[in-house]
Design an enzyme around this catalytic site. Structure first.
Site, PDB file in Angstrom:
ATOM      1  N   LYS A 137     -69.002  84.438  48.459  1.00 37.29           N
ATOM      2  CA  LYS A 137     -67.927  85.039  49.263  1.00 37.29           C
ATOM      3  C   LYS A 137     -68.520  85.907  50.378  1.00 37.29           C
ATOM      4  O   LYS A 137     -68.080  85.864  51.525  1.00 37.29           O
ATOM      5  CB  LYS A 137     -66.996  85.864  48.352  1.00 37.29           C
ATOM      6  CG  LYS A 137     -66.115  84.956  47.503  1.00 37.29           C
ATOM      7  CD  LYS A 137     -65.441  85.655  46.336  1.00 37.29           C
ATOM      8  CE  LYS A 137     -64.715  84.630  45.474  1.00 37.29           C
ATOM      9  NZ  LYS A 137     -64.178  85.164  44.220  1.00 37.29           N
ATOM     10  N   GLN A 166     -63.535  90.988  41.706  1.00 39.79           N
ATOM     11  CA  GLN A 166     -63.955  89.746  41.049  1.00 39.79           C
ATOM     12  C   GLN A 166     -63.548  89.771  39.577  1.00 39.79           C
ATOM     13  O   GLN A 166     -63.895  90.683  38.839  1.00 39.79           O
ATOM     14  CB  GLN A 166     -65.484  89.575  41.189  1.00 39.79           C
ATOM     15  CG  GLN A 166     -66.022  88.277  40.627  1.00 39.79           C
ATOM     16  CD  GLN A 166     -65.513  87.041  41.356  1.00 39.79           C
ATOM     17  OE1 GLN A 166     -65.482  87.004  42.578  1.00 39.79           O
ATOM     18  NE2 GLN A 166     -65.081  86.038  40.613  1.00 39.79           N
ATOM     19  N   ASP A 189     -56.802  88.372  47.608  1.00 35.49           N
ATOM     20  CA  ASP A 189     -56.610  87.260  46.675  1.00 35.49           C
ATOM     21  C   ASP A 189     -55.149  86.847  46.537  1.00 35.49           C
ATOM     22  O   ASP A 189     -54.851  85.828  45.920  1.00 35.49           O
ATOM     23  CB  ASP A 189     -57.109  87.712  45.291  1.00 35.49           C
ATOM     24  CG  ASP A 189     -58.307  86.914  44.839  1.00 35.49           C
ATOM     25  OD1 ASP A 189     -58.550  85.848  45.402  1.00 35.49           O
ATOM     26  OD2 ASP A 189     -58.979  87.370  43.897  1.00 35.49           O
TER      27      ASP A 189
END
Ligand code: NAP
Length: 322
Positions: free
Chosen positions: A73, A117, A140
């Site tokens: 990422k 995460q 997200d």
């Protein structure tokens, strides 16, 4: 976003004869197309607001898979010109430690996207901490406020994995061949009116938002899960099958209607260390019209959409239309 266009000449799901070789939906090259679009948007944002969008990535613990995802990422964000912020907390971090990191990024104006995460090491509950992220910085698309806006059809950050699957579906239904210069804007947004879709899995992260994105595009959606009776028959009725289960090679050839589009979200590590999806790829590919491989399918698109979401958050937060 991708422009509206008809998919004339392309076939939708069951319209494509099963005898044709399937279209292999290569997530890596498609992610590059998203990166080209995001990089252009980052340049535009720099010119308009005087800084690049910022992505903060929070990792807790030493889970090797999580470390790999975080590294990819960061790399993708850098390649698109974003500024990145990095917090790596030990597995022994307390709820208070993690809360402080999230709050500091919420308060930092240079940060437009915060990614926590998941999964978190026990006893920390990932979704409890996702709720602490400012909804307008949710990279997200998993904050409950943003999931509510998805249900309402209101613009907001959408969950990255289902968003990536939608782009792959658009590619499946178009005649476009992705090249080294393709951008996201060139992929026509397909109409799913009249198409039936089955989503196997109903998680908050993938299955549920996936179904609502399909519904938003007028597909007729069925959610299947572990309590579904005769799952093979439910799948066989669908023009589009999305598998988000976490069971290696669950979906077999006789579950899939000839010509259906098969999108495999699953990432499962086998005892020999290799990765496989929730679809038995070798078995199913010959009857599908289009299919995603694992690895190299939905995974790279999840990363690409996270970075795209961050640029879009930056634009929305600064009143810039891209
Ligand atoms: P999850 O939270 O464990 O949800 C799994 C879902 O599958 C549940 O709804 C469960 O049903 C259903 N299910 C389990 N076994 C089943 C069976 N035998 N038949 C039918 N349904 C069954 O998993 P998730 O977070 O959604 O992730 C799913 C998969 O996608 C995993 O392999 C994960 O690693 C992968 N993933 C990939 C990406 C990517 O970027 N490619 C991103 C996220 C996740 P119940 O609700 O009834 O229990």
């Amino acid at each position: 976003m991708a422009h509206q266009a008809s998919s004339s000449g392309s076939s939708a799901g069951s319209d494509r004869p099963a005898t044709h070789a399937p279209k292999i939906l290569d997530g890596k090259s498609l992610a590059r197309a998203v990166a080209r679009t995001t990089a252009a948007r980052v340049t535009e944002l720099r010119n308009k607001i005087g800084r690049a969008p910022g992505l903060a990535v929070i990792l807790v613990g030493e889970n090797p898979a999580s470390k790999t995802y975080v590294a990819s990422k960061h790399k993708f964000a850098k390649e698109c010109g974003l500024e990145t912020f990095d917090s790596h907390l030990p597995a022994t971090a307390t709820a208070s430690d993690l809360r402080k990191v999230i709050e500091s990024y919420n308060a930092n104006d240079a940060v437009d996207g915060i990614l926590l995460q998941l999964p978190l090491p026990k006893p920390l509950d990932g979704l409890e901490f996702v709720r602490l992220i400012s909804p307008d910085k949710d990279a997200d698309g998993l904050h409950p406020a943003n999931q509510g806006l998805l249900l309402q059809g209101t613009p907001a950050p959408r969950p990255c994995t289902p968003l990536g699957v939608m782009v792959m579906l658009d590619l499946a239904l178009s005649d476009l061949t992705v090249t080294d210069s393709t951008t996201l804007a060139e992929i026509p947004q397909a109409s799913l009116a009249g198409k039936s879709a089955v989503v196997i899995g109903r998680s908050q992260l993938v299955g549920k938002p996936m179904g609502f994105l399909l519904l938003e595009r007028n597909a007729t959606v069925t959610f299947a899960h572990s309590k579904t009776t005769d799952l093979p028959a439910v799948c066989r009725a669908a023009d589009i099958v999305v598998a988000a289960v976490g069971v290696p090679r669950l979906v077999k050839r006789d579950w899939v209607k000839p010509g259906a589009i098969v999108l495999d979200v699953g990432i499962n590590r086998l005892p020999d260390g290799k990765l496989c999806g929730d679809v038995d790829y070798a078995d199913v590919a010959p009857v599908s019209s289009a299919i995603t491989p694992v690895p190299g399918g939905v995974g790279p698109m999840t990363v690409a959409m996270l970075i795209s979401n961050t640029a879009e958050n930056c634009a929305r937060r600064n009143g810039v239309s891209l």
